[in-house]
Design a protein around this motif. Structure first.
Motif, PDB file in Angstrom:
ATOM      1  N   ILE B   9       0.932  -1.301  -0.072  1.00 44.71           N
ATOM      2  CA  ILE B   9       0.005  -0.151   0.132  1.00 44.71           C
ATOM      3  C   ILE B   9       0.723   1.130   0.062  1.00 44.71           C
ATOM      4  N   LYS B  10       1.933   1.351   0.874  1.00 49.02           N
ATOM      5  CA  LYS B  10       2.885   2.280   0.730  1.00 49.02           C
ATOM      6  C   LYS B  10       3.694   2.604  -0.608  1.00 49.02           C
ATOM      7  N   LEU B  12       2.171   1.855  -3.541  1.00 48.38           N
ATOM      8  CA  LEU B  12       1.079   2.358  -4.168  1.00 48.38           C
ATOM      9  C   LEU B  12       1.127   4.073  -3.949  1.00 48.38           C
ATOM     10  N   ARG B  13       1.000   4.235  -2.758  1.00 50.59           N
ATOM     11  CA  ARG B  13       0.982   5.609  -2.478  1.00 50.59           C
ATOM     12  C   ARG B  13       2.058   6.621  -2.827  1.00 50.59           C
ATOM     13  N   SER B  14       3.325   5.911  -2.897  1.00 53.05           N
ATOM     14  CA  SER B  14       4.492   6.499  -3.297  1.00 53.05           C
ATOM     15  C   SER B  14       4.488   6.703  -4.995  1.00 53.05           C
ATOM     16  N   LYS B  15       3.786   5.839  -5.468  1.00 53.40           N
ATOM     17  CA  LYS B  15       3.723   5.935  -7.095  1.00 53.40           C
ATOM     18  C   LYS B  15       2.846   7.138  -7.533  1.00 53.40           C
ATOM     19  N   GLU B  56       0.500   5.191 -14.774  1.00 58.88           N
ATOM     20  CA  GLU B  56      -0.851   4.873 -14.564  1.00 58.88           C
ATOM     21  C   GLU B  56      -0.916   3.247 -14.760  1.00 58.88           C
ATOM     22  N   VAL B  57      -0.247   2.695 -15.631  1.00 58.16           N
ATOM     23  CA  VAL B  57      -0.350   1.362 -15.910  1.00 58.16           C
ATOM     24  C   VAL B  57       0.099   0.530 -14.752  1.00 58.16           C
ATOM     25  N   GLU B  58       1.212   0.980 -14.236  1.00 54.58           N
ATOM     26  CA  GLU B  58       1.848   0.067 -13.094  1.00 54.58           C
ATOM     27  C   GLU B  58       1.013   0.373 -11.898  1.00 54.58           C
ATOM     28  N   ILE B  59       0.197   1.347 -11.684  1.00 54.20           N
ATOM     29  CA  ILE B  59      -0.521   1.619 -10.464  1.00 54.20           C
ATOM     30  C   ILE B  59      -1.885   0.602 -10.578  1.00 54.20           C
ATOM     31  N   ASP B  60      -2.171   0.752 -11.773  1.00 47.07           N
ATOM     32  CA  ASP B  60      -3.540   0.026 -11.983  1.00 47.07           C
ATOM     33  C   ASP B  60      -3.353  -1.545 -11.809  1.00 47.07           C
ATOM     34  N   ASN B  61      -2.064  -2.001 -12.330  1.00 51.65           N
ATOM     35  CA  ASN B  61      -1.726  -3.250 -12.142  1.00 51.65           C
ATOM     36  C   ASN B  61      -1.639  -3.643 -10.859  1.00 51.65           C
ATOM     37  N   ASP B  62      -0.721  -2.782  -9.831  1.00 51.16           N
ATOM     38  CA  ASP B  62      -0.514  -3.156  -8.579  1.00 51.16           C
ATOM     39  C   ASP B  62      -1.872  -3.253  -7.873  1.00 51.16           C
ATOM     40  N   ALA B  63      -2.795  -2.193  -8.006  1.00 52.47           N
ATOM     41  CA  ALA B  63      -3.921  -2.308  -7.194  1.00 52.47           C
ATOM     42  C   ALA B  63      -4.908  -3.348  -7.723  1.00 52.47           C
ATOM     43  N   VAL B  73     -10.565  -4.507   2.659  1.00 57.13           N
ATOM     44  CA  VAL B  73     -12.013  -4.070   3.007  1.00 57.13           C
ATOM     45  C   VAL B  73     -11.906  -2.841   3.541  1.00 57.13           C
ATOM     46  N   ALA B  74     -12.911  -2.097   4.385  1.00 64.06           N
ATOM     47  CA  ALA B  74     -12.930  -0.827   4.695  1.00 64.06           C
ATOM     48  C   ALA B  74     -11.967  -0.129   3.868  1.00 64.06           C
ATOM     49  N   LYS B  75     -11.159   0.657   4.797  1.00 65.13           N
ATOM     50  CA  LYS B  75     -10.371   1.914   4.146  1.00 65.13           C
ATOM     51  C   LYS B  75      -9.286   1.316   3.366  1.00 65.13           C
ATOM     52  N   ASP B  76      -8.987   0.053   3.423  1.00 64.12           N
ATOM     53  CA  ASP B  76      -8.171  -0.426   2.712  1.00 64.12           C
ATOM     54  C   ASP B  76      -8.576  -0.513   1.126  1.00 64.12           C
TER      55      ASP B  76
END
Lengths: 279, 221
Positions: B9-10, B12-15, B56-63, B73-76
Protein backbone atom coordinates in the motif's frame (compact mmCIF):
# COMPACT_ATOMS: atom_id res chain seq x y z
CA UNK A 1 7.08 -26.68 -13.84
CA UNK A 2 5.39 -29.97 -14.59
CA UNK A 3 4.64 -30.94 -18.14
CA UNK A 4 1.53 -29.65 -19.81
CA UNK A 5 -0.28 -32.81 -20.64
CA UNK A 6 -3.65 -34.14 -21.64
CA UNK A 7 -5.64 -35.53 -18.77
CA UNK A 8 -7.82 -38.60 -19.34
CA UNK A 9 -10.80 -36.25 -19.35
CA UNK A 10 -9.21 -34.21 -22.10
CA UNK A 11 -8.63 -31.28 -19.76
CA UNK A 12 -5.17 -29.83 -19.87
CA UNK A 13 -3.10 -29.57 -16.73
CA UNK A 14 -1.94 -26.01 -17.07
CA UNK A 15 1.35 -25.33 -15.41
CA UNK A 16 3.89 -22.65 -16.07
CA UNK A 17 4.45 -21.71 -19.66
CA UNK A 18 7.94 -23.12 -19.71
CA UNK A 19 9.79 -24.80 -22.50
CA UNK A 20 10.69 -28.46 -21.98
CA UNK A 21 14.32 -27.62 -21.28
CA UNK A 22 13.33 -25.05 -18.68
CA UNK A 23 10.92 -27.53 -17.10
CA UNK A 24 13.69 -30.09 -16.86
CA UNK A 25 16.05 -27.52 -15.36
CA UNK A 26 13.40 -26.50 -12.84
CA UNK A 27 12.69 -30.12 -11.96
CA UNK A 28 16.36 -30.84 -11.32
CA UNK A 29 16.64 -27.84 -8.97
CA UNK A 30 13.40 -28.69 -7.16
CA UNK A 31 13.41 -29.70 -3.52
CA UNK A 32 10.28 -31.82 -3.95
CA UNK A 33 9.65 -33.63 -7.20
CA UNK A 34 6.47 -35.62 -7.77
CA UNK A 35 6.29 -37.67 -10.92
CA UNK A 36 3.31 -39.57 -12.36
CA UNK A 37 1.85 -40.20 -8.91
CA UNK A 38 -1.24 -42.41 -8.59
CA UNK A 39 -2.55 -42.93 -5.07
CA UNK A 40 -5.29 -45.24 -3.81
CA UNK A 41 -7.33 -45.81 -0.65
CA UNK A 42 -8.24 -49.45 -1.18
CA UNK A 43 -9.86 -49.62 -4.61
CA UNK A 44 -10.65 -45.91 -4.69
CA UNK A 45 -8.15 -43.79 -6.56
CA UNK A 46 -7.54 -40.52 -4.69
CA UNK A 47 -4.77 -38.98 -6.82
CA UNK A 48 -4.40 -39.27 -10.58
CA UNK A 49 -1.09 -38.90 -12.35
CA UNK A 50 0.22 -35.99 -10.29
CA UNK A 51 3.29 -34.19 -11.63
CA UNK A 52 4.50 -31.34 -9.49
CA UNK A 53 7.80 -29.77 -8.46
CA UNK A 54 8.43 -27.40 -5.59
CA UNK A 55 11.43 -25.18 -5.21
CA UNK A 56 13.41 -24.55 -2.06
CA UNK A 57 12.24 -21.72 0.22
CA UNK A 58 8.99 -21.23 -1.58
CA UNK A 59 5.49 -21.42 -0.18
CA UNK A 60 3.17 -23.58 -2.25
CA UNK A 61 -0.54 -23.56 -1.45
CA UNK A 62 -2.78 -26.52 -2.29
CA UNK A 63 -6.36 -25.46 -2.83
CA UNK A 64 -9.48 -27.30 -3.92
CA UNK A 65 -12.78 -28.57 -2.59
CA UNK A 66 -13.00 -31.20 0.14
CA UNK A 67 -12.01 -34.63 -1.10
CA UNK A 68 -9.93 -33.31 -3.99
CA UNK A 69 -6.78 -35.01 -2.69
CA UNK A 70 -4.77 -32.04 -1.49
CA UNK A 71 -4.31 -33.32 2.08
CA UNK A 72 -3.63 -36.82 0.79
CA UNK A 73 -0.83 -35.46 -1.38
CA UNK A 74 0.54 -33.38 1.51
CA UNK A 75 0.66 -36.46 3.71
CA UNK A 76 2.64 -38.30 1.03
CA UNK A 77 5.59 -35.95 1.61
CA UNK A 78 6.37 -37.33 5.09
CA UNK A 79 4.73 -40.70 4.54
CA UNK A 80 1.96 -40.02 7.02
CA UNK A 81 -0.25 -42.15 4.76
CA UNK A 82 1.81 -45.17 5.85
CA UNK A 83 -0.34 -45.07 9.00
CA UNK A 84 -3.46 -45.77 6.91
CA UNK A 85 -3.72 -49.49 6.18
CA UNK A 86 -5.59 -49.22 2.89
CA UNK A 87 -3.47 -46.36 1.53
CA UNK A 88 -0.97 -47.09 -1.21
CA UNK A 89 0.97 -45.44 -4.01
CA UNK A 90 0.29 -47.45 -7.12
CA UNK A 91 2.53 -45.60 -9.55
CA UNK A 92 4.95 -42.73 -9.61
CA UNK A 93 7.64 -41.33 -7.38
CA UNK A 94 8.25 -38.56 -4.87
CA UNK A 95 11.80 -37.30 -4.56
CA UNK A 96 12.93 -34.94 -1.83
CA UNK A 97 16.48 -33.63 -2.14
CA UNK A 98 16.87 -36.16 -4.95
CA UNK A 99 15.99 -39.15 -2.73
CA UNK A 100 13.03 -41.39 -3.48
CA UNK A 101 11.21 -41.15 -0.15
CA UNK A 102 9.29 -44.35 -0.75
CA UNK A 103 12.37 -46.50 -1.31
CA UNK A 104 13.20 -49.15 1.25
CA UNK A 105 16.42 -47.42 2.29
CA UNK A 106 14.61 -44.37 3.60
CA UNK A 107 14.48 -44.02 7.40
CA UNK A 108 10.97 -42.71 8.08
CA UNK A 109 11.97 -41.13 11.40
CA UNK A 110 14.73 -39.17 9.65
CA UNK A 111 12.32 -38.23 6.87
CA UNK A 112 9.82 -36.84 9.36
CA UNK A 113 12.56 -34.82 11.07
CA UNK A 114 13.32 -33.17 7.75
CA UNK A 115 9.68 -32.85 6.72
CA UNK A 116 7.81 -31.40 9.70
CA UNK A 117 4.06 -31.13 9.89
CA UNK A 118 1.57 -28.77 11.47
CA UNK A 119 -1.99 -30.03 11.69
CA UNK A 120 -5.41 -28.48 11.38
CA UNK A 121 -6.01 -28.63 15.10
CA UNK A 122 -3.13 -27.62 17.31
CA UNK A 123 -1.88 -30.65 19.22
CA UNK A 124 0.64 -29.59 21.85
CA UNK A 125 1.83 -32.26 24.25
CA UNK A 126 0.22 -32.04 27.71
CA UNK A 127 3.52 -30.76 29.01
CA UNK A 128 5.10 -27.41 29.71
CA UNK A 129 5.72 -24.92 26.91
CA UNK A 130 9.46 -25.57 27.35
CA UNK A 131 9.07 -29.34 27.18
CA UNK A 132 6.97 -29.14 24.03
CA UNK A 133 9.93 -27.65 22.18
CA UNK A 134 12.68 -29.60 23.95
CA UNK A 135 10.94 -32.98 23.70
CA UNK A 136 12.02 -33.77 20.13
CA UNK A 137 15.64 -33.04 20.95
CA UNK A 138 15.54 -34.96 24.22
CA UNK A 139 14.33 -38.14 22.53
CA UNK A 140 17.20 -37.65 20.09
CA UNK A 141 19.50 -37.80 23.13
CA UNK A 142 20.30 -34.12 23.62
CA UNK A 143 20.70 -33.58 27.36
CA UNK A 144 22.79 -30.40 27.57
CA UNK A 145 20.53 -27.86 29.31
CA UNK A 146 22.30 -24.93 27.66
CA UNK A 147 21.70 -26.35 24.18
CA UNK A 148 18.07 -27.11 25.00
CA UNK A 149 17.56 -23.60 26.41
CA UNK A 150 19.06 -22.08 23.27
CA UNK A 151 16.92 -24.15 20.92
CA UNK A 152 13.73 -23.45 22.90
CA UNK A 153 14.36 -19.70 22.79
CA UNK A 154 15.39 -19.76 19.12
CA UNK A 155 12.32 -21.73 18.06
CA UNK A 156 9.90 -19.67 20.14
CA UNK A 157 11.43 -16.51 18.70
CA UNK A 158 11.22 -18.02 15.22
CA UNK A 159 7.53 -18.71 15.79
CA UNK A 160 6.99 -15.13 17.05
CA UNK A 161 5.96 -16.51 20.43
CA UNK A 162 8.94 -15.78 22.70
CA UNK A 163 7.80 -12.38 23.93
CA UNK A 164 4.38 -13.78 24.83
CA UNK A 165 5.58 -16.83 26.79
CA UNK A 166 9.15 -16.17 27.96
CA UNK A 167 7.99 -15.63 31.55
CA UNK A 168 5.85 -18.77 31.74
CA UNK A 169 7.86 -21.44 29.97
CA UNK A 170 7.08 -23.96 32.70
CA UNK A 171 3.32 -23.53 32.42
CA UNK A 172 1.26 -26.22 30.71
CA UNK A 173 0.97 -25.59 26.99
CA UNK A 174 -2.69 -26.56 27.07
CA UNK A 175 -3.36 -23.30 28.93
CA UNK A 176 -2.31 -21.24 25.92
CA UNK A 177 -4.79 -19.70 23.48
CA UNK A 178 -5.58 -21.58 20.26
CA UNK A 179 -3.40 -19.26 18.19
CA UNK A 180 -0.51 -19.58 20.61
CA UNK A 181 -0.85 -23.36 20.66
CA UNK A 182 -0.68 -23.48 16.87
CA UNK A 183 2.43 -21.29 16.83
CA UNK A 184 3.90 -23.52 19.57
CA UNK A 185 3.33 -26.50 17.27
CA UNK A 186 5.17 -24.65 14.50
CA UNK A 187 8.00 -23.89 16.95
CA UNK A 188 8.07 -27.55 17.99
CA UNK A 189 8.37 -28.55 14.34
CA UNK A 190 11.28 -26.16 13.91
CA UNK A 191 13.18 -27.62 16.88
CA UNK A 192 14.32 -30.70 14.95
CA UNK A 193 15.67 -28.55 12.06
CA UNK A 194 13.43 -29.55 9.18
CA UNK A 195 13.90 -28.37 5.59
CA UNK A 196 10.23 -28.61 4.78
CA UNK A 197 7.20 -27.67 6.84
CA UNK A 198 3.84 -29.09 5.82
CA UNK A 199 0.77 -27.25 7.06
CA UNK A 200 -2.65 -28.86 6.82
CA UNK A 201 -5.29 -26.15 7.32
CA UNK A 202 -3.18 -24.53 10.07
CA UNK A 203 -5.56 -21.63 10.66
CA UNK A 204 -8.97 -23.24 10.26
CA UNK A 205 -9.59 -23.22 14.01
CA UNK A 206 -8.12 -19.78 14.65
CA UNK A 207 -9.69 -16.33 14.89
CA UNK A 208 -8.65 -13.63 12.38
CA UNK A 209 -6.02 -12.13 14.67
CA UNK A 210 -4.34 -15.47 15.39
CA UNK A 211 -4.65 -16.29 11.68
CA UNK A 212 -2.89 -13.05 10.75
CA UNK A 213 -0.07 -13.90 13.17
CA UNK A 214 0.37 -17.37 11.67
CA UNK A 215 0.33 -15.89 8.16
CA UNK A 216 2.93 -13.34 9.22
CA UNK A 217 4.97 -16.24 10.59
CA UNK A 218 4.69 -18.21 7.33
CA UNK A 219 5.94 -15.14 5.47
CA UNK A 220 9.00 -15.02 7.76
CA UNK A 221 9.60 -18.79 7.79
CA UNK A 222 9.90 -19.01 4.03
CA UNK A 223 13.31 -17.37 4.21
CA UNK A 224 14.50 -20.59 5.88
CA UNK A 225 12.05 -23.35 5.01
CA UNK A 226 10.15 -24.76 2.09
CA UNK A 227 6.48 -24.65 3.05
CA UNK A 228 3.51 -26.50 1.62
CA UNK A 229 0.16 -25.38 2.95
CA UNK A 230 -3.26 -26.89 2.41
CA UNK A 231 -6.01 -24.36 2.88
CA UNK A 232 -9.69 -23.85 2.17
CA UNK A 233 -9.22 -20.15 2.69
CA UNK A 234 -8.56 -18.73 -0.77
CA UNK A 235 -7.51 -15.34 0.58
CA UNK A 236 -4.97 -17.09 2.76
CA UNK A 237 -3.52 -18.95 -0.22
CA UNK A 238 -3.39 -15.67 -2.13
CA UNK A 239 -1.70 -13.84 0.75
CA UNK A 240 0.93 -16.30 1.85
CA UNK A 241 1.98 -18.42 -1.11
CA UNK A 242 4.37 -17.99 -4.02
CA UNK A 243 2.80 -20.81 -6.03
CA UNK A 244 -0.70 -22.22 -5.93
CA UNK A 245 -1.88 -25.63 -7.08
CA UNK A 246 -5.59 -26.24 -7.67
CA UNK A 247 -6.83 -29.81 -7.30
CA UNK A 248 -10.18 -31.26 -8.25
CA UNK A 249 -11.31 -34.87 -7.89
CA UNK A 250 -7.78 -36.11 -7.38
CA UNK A 251 -6.32 -34.27 -10.34
CA UNK A 252 -3.96 -31.35 -10.46
CA UNK A 253 -5.94 -28.94 -12.60
CA UNK A 254 -3.59 -25.98 -12.57
CA UNK A 255 -0.32 -24.96 -11.01
CA UNK A 256 1.20 -21.53 -11.34
CA UNK A 257 2.48 -18.43 -9.67
CA UNK A 258 -0.07 -17.32 -7.10
CA UNK A 259 -0.33 -13.95 -8.85
CA UNK A 260 -1.31 -15.69 -12.08
CA UNK A 261 -3.70 -18.17 -10.48
CA UNK A 262 -5.64 -15.45 -8.66
CA UNK A 263 -5.48 -12.75 -11.33
CA UNK A 264 -5.67 -14.71 -14.55
CA UNK A 265 -6.12 -18.47 -14.12
CA UNK A 266 -5.78 -20.47 -17.31
CA UNK A 267 -8.41 -23.07 -16.50
CA UNK A 268 -12.11 -22.27 -16.24
CA UNK A 269 -12.43 -24.74 -13.33
CA UNK A 270 -9.78 -22.83 -11.38
CA UNK A 271 -11.50 -19.52 -12.07
CA UNK A 272 -14.87 -20.93 -11.03
CA UNK A 273 -13.45 -22.32 -7.81
CA UNK A 274 -11.50 -19.27 -6.67
CA UNK A 275 -14.41 -16.96 -7.49
CA UNK A 276 -16.92 -19.12 -5.62
CA UNK A 277 -18.92 -20.12 -8.70
CA UNK A 278 -18.09 -23.79 -8.49
CA UNK A 279 -20.77 -26.43 -8.77
CA UNK B 1 -0.50 -5.09 13.92
CA UNK B 2 1.62 -4.50 10.85
CA UNK B 3 0.95 -6.96 8.06
CA UNK B 4 3.70 -8.19 5.74
CA UNK B 5 1.91 -6.75 2.72
CA UNK B 6 1.35 -3.27 4.20
CA UNK B 7 4.38 -2.05 2.25
CA UNK B 8 2.48 -2.73 -0.97
CA UNK B 9 0.00 0.00 0.00
CA UNK B 10 2.90 2.33 0.80
CA UNK B 11 4.40 1.61 -2.62
CA UNK B 12 1.10 2.45 -4.30
CA UNK B 13 0.92 5.73 -2.41
CA UNK B 14 4.53 6.54 -3.33
CA UNK B 15 3.74 5.97 -7.00
CA UNK B 16 0.73 8.31 -6.82
CA UNK B 17 2.92 11.00 -5.24
CA UNK B 18 5.61 10.49 -7.88
CA UNK B 19 3.00 10.68 -10.64
CA UNK B 20 1.58 13.84 -9.04
CA UNK B 21 5.05 15.42 -9.02
CA UNK B 22 5.57 14.55 -12.67
CA UNK B 23 2.27 15.96 -13.93
CA UNK B 24 2.69 19.10 -11.82
CA UNK B 25 6.09 19.65 -13.42
CA UNK B 26 4.65 18.92 -16.86
CA UNK B 27 1.82 21.40 -16.31
CA UNK B 28 4.17 24.14 -15.09
CA UNK B 29 6.54 23.58 -17.98
CA UNK B 30 3.74 23.46 -20.56
CA UNK B 31 2.46 26.82 -19.30
CA UNK B 32 5.96 28.34 -19.34
CA UNK B 33 6.50 26.98 -22.85
CA UNK B 34 3.20 28.53 -23.94
CA UNK B 35 3.88 31.95 -22.42
CA UNK B 36 7.51 32.06 -23.62
CA UNK B 37 7.01 30.26 -26.92
CA UNK B 38 9.65 27.79 -25.75
CA UNK B 39 9.54 24.92 -28.27
CA UNK B 40 12.34 22.93 -26.57
CA UNK B 41 10.52 22.97 -23.25
CA UNK B 42 7.30 21.92 -25.01
CA UNK B 43 9.15 18.95 -26.53
CA UNK B 44 10.39 18.00 -23.06
CA UNK B 45 6.81 17.99 -21.75
CA UNK B 46 5.66 15.78 -24.62
CA UNK B 47 8.56 13.41 -23.90
CA UNK B 48 7.50 13.02 -20.27
CA UNK B 49 3.99 11.86 -21.13
CA UNK B 50 5.07 8.24 -21.65
CA UNK B 51 6.50 8.13 -18.12
CA UNK B 52 3.16 9.25 -16.74
CA UNK B 53 1.27 6.72 -18.89
CA UNK B 54 3.56 3.95 -17.66
CA UNK B 55 2.94 4.96 -14.05
CA UNK B 56 -0.80 4.81 -14.59
CA UNK B 57 -0.53 1.26 -15.96
CA UNK B 58 1.79 0.27 -13.13
CA UNK B 59 -0.55 1.65 -10.47
CA UNK B 60 -3.55 -0.08 -12.03
CA UNK B 61 -1.70 -3.39 -12.15
CA UNK B 62 -0.51 -3.03 -8.55
CA UNK B 63 -4.01 -2.14 -7.40
CA UNK B 64 -5.65 -5.04 -9.22
CA UNK B 65 -3.00 -7.37 -7.81
CA UNK B 66 -3.63 -6.03 -4.30
CA UNK B 67 -7.39 -6.48 -4.63
CA UNK B 68 -6.96 -10.00 -6.05
CA UNK B 69 -4.43 -11.25 -3.53
CA UNK B 70 -5.03 -9.29 -0.33
CA UNK B 71 -8.83 -9.12 -0.24
CA UNK B 72 -8.90 -5.59 1.20
CA UNK B 73 -11.94 -4.27 3.07
CA UNK B 74 -13.04 -0.95 4.64
CA UNK B 75 -10.46 1.83 4.27
CA UNK B 76 -7.97 -0.49 2.59
CA UNK B 77 -10.34 -1.09 -0.31
CA UNK B 78 -10.92 2.67 -0.63
CA UNK B 79 -7.17 3.33 -0.56
CA UNK B 80 -6.58 0.92 -3.42
CA UNK B 81 -9.56 1.81 -5.62
CA UNK B 82 -8.97 5.54 -5.11
CA UNK B 83 -5.35 5.08 -6.25
CA UNK B 84 -6.69 3.85 -9.59
CA UNK B 85 -9.05 6.82 -9.90
CA UNK B 86 -6.45 9.40 -8.89
CA UNK B 87 -3.89 7.94 -11.26
CA UNK B 88 -6.44 8.05 -14.07
CA UNK B 89 -7.08 11.76 -13.39
CA UNK B 90 -3.35 12.46 -13.17
CA UNK B 91 -2.82 10.71 -16.48
CA UNK B 92 -5.49 12.91 -18.04
CA UNK B 93 -3.79 16.00 -16.59
CA UNK B 94 -0.56 14.78 -18.20
CA UNK B 95 -2.46 14.49 -21.48
CA UNK B 96 -3.76 18.06 -21.12
CA UNK B 97 -0.25 19.36 -20.38
CA UNK B 98 0.98 17.46 -23.44
CA UNK B 99 -1.85 18.95 -25.45
CA UNK B 100 -0.79 22.48 -24.40
CA UNK B 101 2.80 21.60 -25.36
CA UNK B 102 1.60 20.48 -28.78
CA UNK B 103 -0.17 23.85 -29.21
CA UNK B 104 3.20 25.49 -28.52
CA UNK B 105 4.77 23.48 -31.35
CA UNK B 106 1.99 24.63 -33.68
CA UNK B 107 2.27 28.25 -32.58
CA UNK B 108 6.04 28.13 -32.98
CA UNK B 109 7.75 31.31 -32.01
CA UNK B 110 5.13 33.46 -33.66
CA UNK B 111 2.93 35.12 -31.04
CA UNK B 112 -0.37 36.73 -32.00
CA UNK B 113 -0.98 40.28 -30.67
CA UNK B 114 -2.79 40.67 -27.29
CA UNK B 115 -2.74 36.95 -27.27
CA UNK B 116 -3.02 35.72 -23.72
CA UNK B 117 -6.09 37.40 -22.26
CA UNK B 118 -6.83 35.50 -18.98
CA UNK B 119 -4.53 32.56 -19.76
CA UNK B 120 -2.02 33.72 -17.12
CA UNK B 121 -4.46 33.78 -14.22
CA UNK B 122 -6.21 30.62 -15.49
CA UNK B 123 -2.82 28.88 -15.51
CA UNK B 124 -2.11 29.98 -11.95
CA UNK B 125 -5.46 28.72 -10.72
CA UNK B 126 -5.16 25.40 -12.59
CA UNK B 127 -1.71 24.74 -11.10
CA UNK B 128 -2.93 25.82 -7.67
CA UNK B 129 -5.93 23.45 -7.89
CA UNK B 130 -3.64 20.59 -8.88
CA UNK B 131 -1.21 21.38 -6.06
CA UNK B 132 -3.98 21.58 -3.46
CA UNK B 133 -5.63 18.36 -4.63
CA UNK B 134 -2.34 16.52 -4.24
CA UNK B 135 -1.75 18.21 -0.89
CA UNK B 136 -5.15 17.00 0.34
CA UNK B 137 -4.10 13.45 -0.62
CA UNK B 138 -0.62 13.60 0.86
CA UNK B 139 -1.70 15.31 4.09
CA UNK B 140 -5.01 13.47 4.39
CA UNK B 141 -6.78 16.85 4.63
CA UNK B 142 -10.53 16.23 4.28
CA UNK B 143 -11.45 19.92 4.73
CA UNK B 144 -9.19 20.95 1.87
CA UNK B 145 -10.50 18.10 -0.29
CA UNK B 146 -14.10 19.10 0.36
CA UNK B 147 -13.54 22.81 -0.39
CA UNK B 148 -11.55 22.43 -3.59
CA UNK B 149 -14.29 21.40 -6.06
CA UNK B 150 -16.20 24.63 -5.27
CA UNK B 151 -13.28 26.69 -6.54
CA UNK B 152 -13.54 25.17 -10.00
CA UNK B 153 -16.25 27.64 -11.05
CA UNK B 154 -13.68 30.42 -11.29
CA UNK B 155 -11.62 28.38 -13.77
CA UNK B 156 -14.75 27.70 -15.81
CA UNK B 157 -15.55 31.44 -15.80
CA UNK B 158 -12.03 32.39 -16.92
CA UNK B 159 -12.04 29.83 -19.70
CA UNK B 160 -15.42 31.11 -20.91
CA UNK B 161 -13.97 34.62 -20.87
CA UNK B 162 -10.96 33.43 -22.88
CA UNK B 163 -13.21 31.65 -25.35
CA UNK B 164 -15.29 34.77 -25.92
CA UNK B 165 -12.20 36.99 -26.03
CA UNK B 166 -10.26 34.87 -28.51
CA UNK B 167 -13.35 34.44 -30.68
CA UNK B 168 -13.66 38.21 -30.79
CA UNK B 169 -9.95 38.53 -31.64
CA UNK B 170 -10.35 36.04 -34.49
CA UNK B 171 -13.05 38.21 -36.02
CA UNK B 172 -10.79 41.26 -35.70
CA UNK B 173 -7.49 39.63 -36.77
CA UNK B 174 -8.37 36.86 -39.16
CA UNK B 175 -4.73 36.39 -40.20
CA UNK B 176 -4.05 35.09 -36.66
CA UNK B 177 -7.16 32.93 -36.45
CA UNK B 178 -5.20 29.66 -36.44
CA UNK B 179 -3.08 30.87 -33.52
CA UNK B 180 -6.09 32.07 -31.57
CA UNK B 181 -7.79 28.70 -32.05
CA UNK B 182 -4.68 27.06 -30.55
CA UNK B 183 -4.95 29.41 -27.57
CA UNK B 184 -8.66 28.60 -27.11
CA UNK B 185 -7.69 24.91 -27.02
CA UNK B 186 -4.87 25.63 -24.56
CA UNK B 187 -7.35 27.51 -22.38
CA UNK B 188 -9.69 24.51 -22.53
CA UNK B 189 -6.84 22.23 -21.45
CA UNK B 190 -6.16 24.44 -18.42
CA UNK B 191 -9.85 24.40 -17.52
CA UNK B 192 -9.82 20.58 -17.82
CA UNK B 193 -6.77 20.39 -15.56
CA UNK B 194 -8.88 22.20 -12.98
CA UNK B 195 -11.70 19.67 -13.48
CA UNK B 196 -9.34 16.73 -12.96
CA UNK B 197 -7.88 18.38 -9.86
CA UNK B 198 -11.43 18.70 -8.50
CA UNK B 199 -12.07 15.04 -9.30
CA UNK B 200 -8.95 14.09 -7.36
CA UNK B 201 -10.14 16.12 -4.37
CA UNK B 202 -13.55 14.40 -4.50
CA UNK B 203 -11.82 10.99 -4.50
CA UNK B 204 -9.58 12.04 -1.61
CA UNK B 205 -12.66 13.10 0.37
CA UNK B 206 -14.24 9.70 -0.28
CA UNK B 207 -11.03 8.00 0.79
CA UNK B 208 -10.89 9.93 4.05
CA UNK B 209 -14.56 10.24 4.97
CA UNK B 210 -16.26 7.44 2.96
CA UNK B 211 -18.68 10.09 1.63
CA UNK B 212 -19.29 10.51 -2.07
CA UNK B 213 -19.32 14.14 -3.25
CA UNK B 214 -19.64 13.29 -6.94
CA UNK B 215 -22.50 14.87 -8.83
CA UNK B 216 -23.41 17.09 -5.86
CA UNK B 217 -23.43 14.16 -3.45
CA UNK B 218 -26.14 12.27 -5.36
CA UNK B 219 -25.12 8.98 -3.69
CA UNK B 220 -26.11 10.25 -0.23
CA UNK B 221 -29.49 11.73 -1.27
Amino acid sequence: MTKTKEEPTGAKVETNNMSNSKQEAAASSSLIQIKDLDFFYGSKQALFNINLNMLEKEVTAFIGPSGCGKSTLLRCFNRMNDLVDIARIENGTIHIHGHDINSEEIDIIELRKKVGMVFQKSNPFPKSIYENIAYGLKIQGVKDKQILDEVVEKCLRGAALWEEVKDRLNENALGMSGGQQQRLCIARTMAVSPNIILMDEPCSALDPIATAKVEELIHELKTKYTIVIVTHNMQQAARVSDKTAFFYMGKLIELGKTDDIFMNPKQSQTEAYISGKFG
Amino acid sequence: MKRFFDDEIKDLRSKIILMGDKVTEMTNEAITALIEGNVDLAKKVIGTDDEVDNLEVEIDNDAVRYISLRAPVAKDVRIVTICMKISNNLERIGDEATSIAKRVLKLGRQKPPNSFLELGILSELAVKALRLSLESYIEGDAVLAKDLPGQDKELDRLHRKNYDGFTELISQNSEFSAQFVELILASKSLERIGDHASNIAVEVYYLLEAKDLRHHGIADK
